[in-house]
Scaffold this motif. Sequence first.
Motif, PDB file in Angstrom:
ATOM      1  N   ARG A   1       1.019  -1.307   0.151  1.00  0.00           N
ATOM      2  CA  ARG A   1       0.121  -0.107   0.261  1.00  0.00           C
ATOM      3  C   ARG A   1       0.825   1.167   0.025  1.00  0.00           C
TER       4      ARG A   1
ATOM      5  N   GLU B   1       1.075   5.561   0.347  1.00  0.00           N
ATOM      6  CA  GLU B   1       0.245   6.717   0.689  1.00  0.00           C
ATOM      7  C   GLU B   1       1.016   8.109   0.316  1.00  0.00           C
TER       8      GLU B   1
ATOM      9  N   GLU C   1       0.438  12.223   1.690  1.00  0.00           N
ATOM     10  CA  GLU C   1      -0.358  13.104   2.406  1.00  0.00           C
ATOM     11  C   GLU C   1       0.011  14.713   1.898  1.00  0.00           C
TER      12      GLU C   1
ATOM     13  N   ILE D   1      -5.071  12.348   2.781  1.00  0.00           N
ATOM     14  CA  ILE D   1      -4.032  11.220   2.389  1.00  0.00           C
ATOM     15  C   ILE D   1      -4.756  10.456   1.259  1.00  0.00           C
ATOM     16  N   PHE D   2      -3.908  10.342   0.238  1.00  0.00           N
ATOM     17  CA  PHE D   2      -4.422   9.520  -0.916  1.00  0.00           C
ATOM     18  C   PHE D   2      -3.538   8.167  -0.789  1.00  0.00           C
ATOM     19  N   ARG D   3      -4.370   7.250  -0.901  1.00  0.00           N
ATOM     20  CA  ARG D   3      -3.792   5.851  -0.681  1.00  0.00           C
ATOM     21  C   ARG D   3      -4.197   4.844  -1.803  1.00  0.00           C
TER      22      ARG D   3
END
Length: 68
Positions: free
Chosen positions: A25, A27, A29, A34-36
């Motif tokens: 995963r 991420e 920020e 937060i874009f995950r």
Amino acid sequence: MPASIPLKLSEMKRLAAFAKREGVRAEVEFNGFIFRVAPDHSLAKNDGSEESELDRELAEFDRKHGYS
């Protein structure tokens, strides 16, 4: 309304490809947003006739934030 993040579609796609390739995963920020992205671990096969969930989410994000 939250301010848009300075993340281009090409950057989001690159991050998604990395997450999928490495099986992790990822991420990013920006000012509390937060874009995950994470790889799809489902066993369902994508036959190419239907967009993947990530493609749909990216398209929705683009529409929502005014990217073309």
